[in-house]
Write an enzyme that holds these catalytic residues in place. Structure first.
Site, PDB file in Angstrom:
ATOM      1  N   GLU A  30      12.511  -3.478  11.911  1.00 27.41           N
ATOM      2  CA  GLU A  30      13.601  -2.987  11.053  1.00 27.41           C
ATOM      3  C   GLU A  30      14.935  -3.136  11.780  1.00 27.41           C
ATOM      4  O   GLU A  30      15.936  -3.591  11.199  1.00 27.41           O
ATOM      5  CB  GLU A  30      13.373  -1.513  10.682  1.00 27.41           C
ATOM      6  CG  GLU A  30      12.146  -1.261   9.798  1.00 27.41           C
ATOM      7  CD  GLU A  30      10.827  -1.153  10.581  1.00 27.41           C
ATOM      8  OE1 GLU A  30      10.837  -1.320  11.829  1.00 27.41           O
ATOM      9  OE2 GLU A  30       9.777  -0.897   9.949  1.00 27.41           O
ATOM     10  N   ASP A  59       0.799  -1.234   0.000  1.00 32.56           N
ATOM     11  CA  ASP A  59       0.000   0.000   0.000  1.00 32.56           C
ATOM     12  C   ASP A  59       0.828   1.280   0.000  1.00 32.56           C
ATOM     13  O   ASP A  59       0.271   2.376   0.001  1.00 32.56           O
ATOM     14  CB  ASP A  59      -0.957  -0.009   1.200  1.00 32.56           C
ATOM     15  CG  ASP A  59      -0.206  -0.098   2.512  1.00 32.56           C
ATOM     16  OD1 ASP A  59       0.983  -0.493   2.517  1.00 32.56           O
ATOM     17  OD2 ASP A  59      -0.800   0.234   3.546  1.00 32.56           O
TER      18      ASP A  59
HETATM   19  O1  LIG Z   1      -2.709  -9.380   8.271  1.00 29.39           O
HETATM   20  C1  LIG Z   1      -1.911  -8.820   7.494  1.00 29.39           C
HETATM   21  C2  LIG Z   1      -1.711  -7.416   7.495  1.00 29.39           C
HETATM   22  C3  LIG Z   1      -0.792  -6.864   6.611  1.00 29.39           C
HETATM   23  N1  LIG Z   1      -0.087  -7.643   5.737  1.00 29.39           N
HETATM   24  C4  LIG Z   1       0.851  -7.026   4.771  1.00 29.39           C
HETATM   25  O2  LIG Z   1       1.947  -6.509   5.508  1.00 29.39           O
HETATM   26  C5  LIG Z   1       2.408  -5.280   4.935  1.00 29.39           C
HETATM   27  C6  LIG Z   1       2.368  -4.189   6.008  1.00 29.39           C
HETATM   28  O3  LIG Z   1       1.012  -4.032   6.472  1.00 29.39           O
HETATM   29  P1  LIG Z   1       0.271  -2.607   6.501  1.00 29.39           P
HETATM   30  O4  LIG Z   1       0.469  -1.904   5.199  1.00 29.39           O
HETATM   31  O5  LIG Z   1      -1.135  -2.789   6.961  1.00 29.39           O
HETATM   32  O6  LIG Z   1       1.132  -1.866   7.633  1.00 29.39           O
HETATM   33  P2  LIG Z   1       1.308  -0.315   7.929  1.00 29.39           P
HETATM   34  O7  LIG Z   1       0.741   0.503   6.791  1.00 29.39           O
HETATM   35  O8  LIG Z   1       0.554  -0.071   9.179  1.00 29.39           O
HETATM   36  O9  LIG Z   1       2.790  -0.119   8.064  1.00 29.39           O
HETATM   37  C7  LIG Z   1       1.497  -4.961   3.750  1.00 29.39           C
HETATM   38  O10 LIG Z   1       2.146  -5.315   2.544  1.00 29.39           O
HETATM   39  C8  LIG Z   1       0.274  -5.823   4.010  1.00 29.39           C
HETATM   40  O11 LIG Z   1      -0.386  -6.246   2.827  1.00 29.39           O
HETATM   41  C9  LIG Z   1      -0.271  -9.026   5.737  1.00 29.39           C
HETATM   42  O12 LIG Z   1       0.364  -9.727   4.946  1.00 29.39           O
HETATM   43  N2  LIG Z   1      -1.170  -9.581   6.619  1.00 29.39           N
HETATM   44 MN   LIG Z   2       1.001   0.079   4.842  1.00 26.77          MN
END
Ligand SMILES: O=c1ccn([C@@H]2O[C@H](COP(=O)(O)OP(=O)(O)O)[C@@H](O)[C@H]2O)c(=O)[nH]1
Ligand SMILES: [Mn+2]
Ligand SMILES: O=c1ccn([C@@H]2O[C@H](COP(=O)(O)OP(=O)(O)O)[C@@H](O)[C@H]2O)c(=O)[nH]1
Ligand SMILES: [Mn+2]
Lengths: 256, 256
Positions: B202, B113
């Site tokens: 990280e 995203d």
């Molecule tokens: O249950 C989940 C939630 C998130 N993701 C993946 O992990 C990455 C990070 O998640 P997210 O973007 O929701 O995190 P944030 O924007 O809060 O850093 C993304 O590629 C999501 O598609 C996943 O594989 N399983």
């Molecule tokens: Mn994200």
């Protein structure tokens, strides 16, 4: 040739949105991007973004500011006032004076935060002169997909599945259609307006240009979803606000 | 060669997100996409998306489900549990067994995203064997931009401007760095873990691979923002939920 009209306004995620949108233009040589900034000037941010994407010759940078009485205020829900009216009208005026009337071209209204498949633009090239092409849009109107309902042989639109205000003449999203340019030349009165009810911008422009019966169904007889009405979260800037109260900022000298 | 590792999970906007992300791969021939689905199967949605984008030969489709005890529940705020741990580790295991060790390659963790500029991937090709490249990330950590602070001649990272948990060994986002593949071969113990505090993923991976002093600053001495931590709004499906209570749905037979 396809002219994509994108109203855009300054906010933290603007450059991120326009950057991912620019990839479509980099991939598709028959697209021309008319970016209309909701601003008193054309900004260096947009100008250099177009330059760095190599789109100088396939883009037009315009600007017109939404009058303050029509601009969303602080906590207004986003549907209270129409967005992009002024900007889309300026782009239409530009097209009406700058485009070669004898050459078939397509006009598409492309918001800066939606998600588009490259295949959508292949569909648009099938739009015939004098016609408006239509297709499904994902994630809009409270539904997984809003889409035209077709007759038995899939040649005509006989209805729509919209749940929200289905009584509208064209109960579809701005991303659900594209228009043959000749219709704008033949119908100079076709413009967007502030004087319509919420959700009626699409109907307002289309009622001058076409009828339900004349709509040209595309995207595999309206069964493929090739565009999604995604919306980006408002950026949380808690620490930035704290910094700025101390007269500092994280992005001094840096364009984000 | 650059290997981009993307964890992804099923939700209304998944196909929209992956579609706009796929444009980067269509534009950049030196990218290989390792998509790891948070699912018990590899799905036809992802498979056909890769196919339609022409990425069959430049992608790898894997899957591993996050154990239920680590999965976000209903109204959990999204930061309560780490996301993508299992999926990124599976991709690293795949790389460690499938990649030609003698060929220089880069590994990048690419969420589905975020927004990425094509220029970011040009920067990554400058990463030297044995090194980790770093750069600024927009719209993250409550700031407009989180970025490394460099020494006077811009050759070394001497600090970070993070406002949130600045005491972390590497107070940067997952999108802020890419890693020379040889480091993963030399350090087989480098993996992500559930056993670390919030915000420490990280730091957990990087502490096995590099030191602050060895980081290689990129993106115009860390003054250009080429990636943004955008987040997409959760889709509102009020009318869809109402339909489903009547045993109907807007997307029957249609993949959105
Ligand atoms: O249950 C989940 C939630 C998130 N993701 C993946 O992990 C990455 C990070 O998640 P997210 O973007 O929701 O995190 P944030 O924007 O809060 O850093 C993304 O590629 C999501 O598609 C996943 O594989 N399983
Ligand atoms: Mn994200
Ligand atoms: O004050 C504004 C608000 C929006 N827009 C643009 O108008 C289009 C539609 O706005 P938005 O995406 O916010 O609408 P929604 O997602 O609610 O349909 C987008 O391209 C915006 O960049 C604009 O030019 N000025
Ligand atoms: Mn929008």
């Amino acid at each position: 040739h396809i002219y994509a009209i994108t109203p855009t306004y300054s906010r933290p995620a603007q450059k991120a949105e326009l950057t991912r949108l620019s990839h479509l233009f980099m991939l598709l040589p028959n697209l021309h991007w008319i970016i209309v900034e909701d601003s008193n000037i054309t900004t260096p941010l947009v100008r250099s973004l177009l330059q760095r994407a190599g789109l100088e010759k396939r883009s037009t940078q315009l600007n017109i500011k939404t009058p303050p009485e029509f601009k969303l205020q602080g906590k207004d829900p986003n549907w209270i006032k129409p967005r992009g009216v002024e900007q889309r009208n300026l782009a239409l005026a530009w097209l009406r004076t700058h485009v070669d009337v004898d050459r078939h071209a397509i006009v598409f209204f492309m918001d800066d935060d939606n998600s588009y498949s490259t295949e959508l633009f292949v569909e648009m090239t099938k739009i015939k002169p004098g016609h408006v092409g239509v297709w499904p849009v994902g994630l809009v109107g409270g539904l997984m997909v809003e889409r035209p309902i077709l007759n038995e042989d899939n040649t005509q639109v006989v209805g729509f599945n919209a749940a929200w205000r289905p009584e509208r003449p064209f109960p579809i999203d701005m991303a659900a259609f594209a228009i043959s340019m000749d219709l704008f030349i033949k119908n100079p009165q076709a413009v967007f307006s502030y004087e319509v009810q919420r959700g009626y911008q699409e109907s307002e422009i289309l009622r001058h240009l076409t009828t339900r019966q004349q709509l040209q169904p595309l995207a595999n007889s309206c069964r493929d979803v090739l565009v999604w009405h995604t919306r980006t979260e408002k950026t949380k800037l808690t620490s930035e606000d704290a910094l700025q109260r101390q007269g500092k900022r994280s992005d001094s000298g840096i364009e984000v």
